[in-house]
Structure formats: C-alpha cells, structure tokens
Design a protein around this motif. Structure first.
Motif, PDB file in Angstrom:
ATOM      1  N   MET A  75       0.846  -1.201   0.000  1.00  0.00           N
ATOM      2  CA  MET A  75       0.000   0.000   0.000  1.00  0.00           C
ATOM      3  C   MET A  75       0.884   1.256   0.000  1.00  0.00           C
ATOM      4  N   THR A  76       0.539   2.195  -0.842  1.00  0.00           N
ATOM      5  CA  THR A  76       1.347   3.415  -0.939  1.00  0.00           C
ATOM      6  C   THR A  76       1.134   4.295   0.287  1.00  0.00           C
ATOM      7  N   ASP A  77       2.240   4.809   0.785  1.00  0.00           N
ATOM      8  CA  ASP A  77       2.180   5.729   1.921  1.00  0.00           C
ATOM      9  C   ASP A  77       1.925   7.131   1.358  1.00  0.00           C
ATOM     10  N   PHE A  78       0.774   7.716   1.689  1.00  0.00           N
ATOM     11  CA  PHE A  78       0.456   9.051   1.170  1.00  0.00           C
ATOM     12  C   PHE A  78       1.099  10.159   2.013  1.00  0.00           C
ATOM     13  N   VAL A  79       1.577   9.812   3.196  1.00  0.00           N
ATOM     14  CA  VAL A  79       2.134  10.835   4.090  1.00  0.00           C
ATOM     15  C   VAL A  79       3.583  11.161   3.711  1.00  0.00           C
ATOM     16  N   HIS A  80       4.357  10.132   3.408  1.00  0.00           N
ATOM     17  CA  HIS A  80       5.792  10.343   3.187  1.00  0.00           C
ATOM     18  C   HIS A  80       6.104  11.365   2.082  1.00  0.00           C
ATOM     19  N   PRO A  81       5.406  11.342   0.939  1.00  0.00           N
ATOM     20  CA  PRO A  81       5.737  12.347  -0.091  1.00  0.00           C
ATOM     21  C   PRO A  81       5.596  13.785   0.422  1.00  0.00           C
ATOM     22  N   PHE A  82       4.652  14.002   1.330  1.00  0.00           N
ATOM     23  CA  PHE A  82       4.463  15.364   1.859  1.00  0.00           C
ATOM     24  C   PHE A  82       5.565  15.711   2.868  1.00  0.00           C
ATOM     25  N   PHE A  83       6.006  14.712   3.633  1.00  0.00           N
ATOM     26  CA  PHE A  83       7.123  14.954   4.552  1.00  0.00           C
ATOM     27  C   PHE A  83       8.390  15.263   3.753  1.00  0.00           C
ATOM     28  N   LYS A  84       8.649  14.430   2.757  1.00  0.00           N
ATOM     29  CA  LYS A  84       9.859  14.588   1.938  1.00  0.00           C
ATOM     30  C   LYS A  84       9.867  15.957   1.240  1.00  0.00           C
ATOM     31  N   ALA A  85       8.716  16.326   0.682  1.00  0.00           N
ATOM     32  CA  ALA A  85       8.631  17.605  -0.046  1.00  0.00           C
ATOM     33  C   ALA A  85       8.796  18.788   0.915  1.00  0.00           C
ATOM     34  N   THR A  86       8.196  18.690   2.094  1.00  0.00           N
ATOM     35  CA  THR A  86       8.321  19.786   3.070  1.00  0.00           C
ATOM     36  C   THR A  86       9.784  19.927   3.495  1.00  0.00           C
ATOM     37  N   GLN A  87      10.408  18.796   3.753  1.00  0.00           N
ATOM     38  CA  GLN A  87      11.812  18.790   4.181  1.00  0.00           C
ATOM     39  C   GLN A  87      12.714  19.432   3.109  1.00  0.00           C
ATOM     40  N   GLU A  88      12.478  19.053   1.875  1.00  0.00           N
ATOM     41  CA  GLU A  88      13.308  19.535   0.765  1.00  0.00           C
ATOM     42  C   GLU A  88      13.114  21.040   0.535  1.00  0.00           C
ATOM     43  N   VAL A  89      11.867  21.463   0.547  1.00  0.00           N
ATOM     44  CA  VAL A  89      11.583  22.887   0.298  1.00  0.00           C
ATOM     45  C   VAL A  89      12.132  23.751   1.437  1.00  0.00           C
ATOM     46  N   PHE A  90      11.991  23.298   2.670  1.00  0.00           N
ATOM     47  CA  PHE A  90      12.542  24.065   3.801  1.00  0.00           C
ATOM     48  C   PHE A  90      14.070  24.138   3.714  1.00  0.00           C
ATOM     49  N   ARG A  91      14.688  23.061   3.270  1.00  0.00           N
ATOM     50  CA  ARG A  91      16.148  23.051   3.168  1.00  0.00           C
ATOM     51  C   ARG A  91      16.625  24.007   2.067  1.00  0.00           C
ATOM     52  N   LEU A  92      15.986  23.901   0.903  1.00  0.00           N
ATOM     53  CA  LEU A  92      16.453  24.698  -0.234  1.00  0.00           C
ATOM     54  C   LEU A  92      16.072  26.178  -0.115  1.00  0.00           C
ATOM     55  N   MET A  93      14.849  26.446   0.341  1.00  0.00           N
ATOM     56  CA  MET A  93      14.386  27.840   0.347  1.00  0.00           C
ATOM     57  C   MET A  93      14.734  28.576   1.634  1.00  0.00           C
ATOM     58  N   LEU A  94      14.759  27.854   2.753  1.00  0.00           N
ATOM     59  CA  LEU A  94      14.897  28.530   4.044  1.00  0.00           C
ATOM     60  C   LEU A  94      16.152  28.128   4.813  1.00  0.00           C
ATOM     61  N   ASP A  95      16.899  27.170   4.264  1.00  0.00           N
ATOM     62  CA  ASP A  95      18.084  26.656   4.962  1.00  0.00           C
ATOM     63  C   ASP A  95      17.728  26.118   6.348  1.00  0.00           C
ATOM     64  N   LEU A  96      16.599  25.443   6.434  1.00  0.00           N
ATOM     65  CA  LEU A  96      16.152  24.885   7.720  1.00  0.00           C
ATOM     66  C   LEU A  96      15.970  23.377   7.605  1.00  0.00           C
ATOM     67  N   ASP A  97      16.385  22.688   8.661  1.00  0.00           N
ATOM     68  CA  ASP A  97      16.129  21.245   8.749  1.00  0.00           C
ATOM     69  C   ASP A  97      14.772  21.026   9.385  1.00  0.00           C
ATOM     70  N   ILE A  98      14.147  19.937   8.995  1.00  0.00           N
ATOM     71  CA  ILE A  98      12.846  19.582   9.581  1.00  0.00           C
ATOM     72  C   ILE A  98      12.945  18.165  10.119  1.00  0.00           C
ATOM     73  N   GLN A  99      12.412  17.984  11.305  1.00  0.00           N
ATOM     74  CA  GLN A  99      12.364  16.642  11.896  1.00  0.00           C
ATOM     75  C   GLN A  99      10.920  16.305  12.236  1.00  0.00           C
ATOM     76  N   LYS A 100      10.608  15.014  12.199  1.00  0.00           N
ATOM     77  CA  LYS A 100       9.302  14.593  12.710  1.00  0.00           C
ATOM     78  C   LYS A 100       9.339  14.734  14.228  1.00  0.00           C
ATOM     79  N   SER A 101       8.207  15.105  14.825  1.00  0.00           N
ATOM     80  CA  SER A 101       8.183  15.244  16.283  1.00  0.00           C
ATOM     81  C   SER A 101       7.008  14.471  16.862  1.00  0.00           C
ATOM     82  N   SER A 102       6.938  14.456  18.177  1.00  0.00           N
ATOM     83  CA  SER A 102       5.867  13.691  18.829  1.00  0.00           C
ATOM     84  C   SER A 102       4.525  14.401  18.701  1.00  0.00           C
ATOM     85  N   GLY A 103       4.566  15.717  18.494  1.00  0.00           N
ATOM     86  CA  GLY A 103       3.313  16.455  18.382  1.00  0.00           C
ATOM     87  C   GLY A 103       2.900  17.106  19.678  1.00  0.00           C
ATOM     88  N   GLU A 104       3.462  16.632  20.787  1.00  0.00           N
ATOM     89  CA  GLU A 104       3.055  17.223  22.071  1.00  0.00           C
ATOM     90  C   GLU A 104       3.567  18.656  22.192  1.00  0.00           C
TER      91      GLU A 104
END
Lengths: 152, 139
Positions: free
Chosen positions: A1-30
């Motif tokens: 089954m295709t994971d629909f979440v990962h492409p959005f995580f990957k794209a967010t991570q890439e855009v933040f890195r290239l445009m804003l020079d920021l790293d993104i990590q997954k967090s617990s949400g709390e």
C-alpha cells in the motif's frame, strides 16, 4: 500500500532546506499543541485526480513571520497580504513536489489553488486524517493529510 | 539581503541576470513594504513592474537558449514552468489594469513573486547546474 504521508514529509523537508536553509524533523506532536493554540496560519490545498482530498498545513504566527523574513531579508511585523501570499506559494511548491512524487508511484493528481485562514483558535485538527507533526529551529508545524483513492 | 551565494549556477550570463532579478525584486519590496502612503509609492511600483515584465521574459528566453545549447534533458518541463509563471504574472497585470493598482493585490503579487523566484533559482535552476557539472565530470 502506498504511503500518502511520506511524499508530503519529503517535499516539506526539501523545500525548507532549499528555500529557508532549515532542517525539519518529525516530532511527537506534544510540543506544538500549545504553540498552535495561539494565532496560527492554516493553509489548505485541494488535491484532485487519482487521489482526492485536502492537505492542511498549520504554522504558528511567529514561525510564519520568520519564514518570510528569511526569504525576503526584511522584518515582518504582521500577517498581512504579502506574508499570506508568500506562505501560500511555499505550500503550493511543497504540495506540487509531493504530487510529483505521487506520480512516480502511479497516482496522477493535480493541486488546486491554496486557501489561507488565520485563526485565533485551533480548529478541529486531524480528526479524519494523518497528522504529521514537524519541528524546525523556528518553531513547530503540522501537516494534516486527508487523501483517499478516487472512488470508481 | 535576498541573494545568497548558494544560488550561483556557475554560468556567468545566467548568474548575472539572476542577481539583477533579485536586486530588482528586493528594491521593489523595499518600496512596497515601506511605511509611506500608497499614493506616494504606487508610481515606483508601476515602474518596477514594467521593468520586471520585460526582464523576466528576456531572462527566461536566455535561460531556455542556454538549456538547449547544453542539451539539458528536462528543458521541456523547465520551459513549461516558465510559461506557467509568465501566464500567472499576466493574470496579475490584467487585474492591475482592470481594477487599478490596489495595494492588497500588489502585496499578494509580491509575496508570490518572492517565494516563486527563490524556489525557482534555488531548486529548479540548480538542476541545470547539476546537469552541466555531471557533463564536465564525465568529459
């Protein structure tokens, strides 16, 4: 089954890195629950095609202003038309890149124009979707992915 | 300052145009974001938009010629992205002409322009540089 979440995580991570020079990590949400309780910017973008639904992005106000400051090199004092439009375009770019990734998994989709809402209170969030809590050096954000295969 | 050295592609003519674009967009934004009344800055905004309309078309053309010259395999998709953005700018210009240069609409245009330009140069155009670099390594 295709994971629909990962492409959005990957794209967010890439855009933040290239445009804003920021790293993104997954967090617990709390950690972000309190920050997103205050004034936050919600950007929603519709997806049509083989998959249908909406992706909601939530950014705290302070983080939104900092993102546009990094892009423009100018201090941003308030959430105005300029800031909302720049943020919309960032979401547009992230979602477009995620849809390109989905295409490589044989789902042909398109994105609709993003809609921005500034809310003082946290609306019902993630009740039906897959919430992706993320952490950056300038604050937390969330992506709520509500996608389903188009019914025949 | 908007320009960052990491945006440099290593193609002198294209890099010079990118720097010029960034400088113009930055100066446009400094005027647009200043606290002066809209009536006092609208003429400067119009002048900059007129320049941008012509310069962006010239830049896109020159960049596409370069891509063809080096045989960039994703040239077709890149040209489509240019065409889409040119069409979006055209829609804004049409709205400005029909509804007047209303500040909220110009601010909205500027926000989009800022994010689009940075992504395009930092991500999309960098792929051309990566391709040319690979060619040089293979040669």
């Amino acid at each position: 089954m295709t994971d629909f979440v990962h492409p959005f995580f990957k794209a967010t991570q890439e855009v933040f890195r290239l445009m804003l020079d920021l790293d993104i990590q997954k967090s617990s949400g709390e950690a972000q629950a309190n920050e997103t309780l205050d004034k936050a910017v919600y950007v929603s973008i519709g997806i049509v095609g083989d998959l249908e639904g909406t992706i909601h992005y939530c950014f705290p106000e302070s983080m939104t202003l900092e993102m546009v400051r990094i892009l423009s090199g100018m201090e941003m004092a308030e959430l105005d038309d300029f800031v909302a439009s720049a943020l919309s375009e960032i979401v547009n770019i992230i979602s477009g890149n995620a849809v390109t990734d989905l295409f490589e998994n044989h789902y042909t989709c398109d994105i609709l124009p993003p809609a921005v809402e500034v809310s003082e209170r946290r609306p019902e969030w993630g009740a039906k979707g897959n919430v992706l809590p993320l952490q950056t050096d300038i604050g937390p954000m969330e992506v709520d992915i509500r996608l389903a295969r188009k019914s025949a | 300052m908007m320009w960052k050295e990491k945006y440099t592609l290593g193609v002198e003519a294209i890099d010079a145009q990118h720097r010029e674009l960034f400088e113009r967009v930055e100066s446009f934004m400094l005027v647009l974001r200043s606290k002066e009344p809209w009536d006092l800055k609208v003429e400067k905004v119009k002048d900059t938009l007129d320049f941008m309309k012509e310069y962006v078309v010239k830049h896109f053309h020159d960049e596409e010629v370069y891509q063809k010259k080096v045989g960039y395999p994703d040239c077709g998709r890149h040209c489509e992205i240019h065409a889409q953005f040119t069409a979006e700018v055209g829609e804004f210009v049409k709205l400005f002409e029909e509804e007047g240069y209303q500040e909220p609409l110009v601010q909205k245009f500027a926000g989009k322009l800022l994010a689009w330009l940075i992504n395009h140069v930092a991500a999309t155009d960098q792929k051309i540089a990566d391709y040319v670099h690979r060619l040089e390594v293979q040669a």
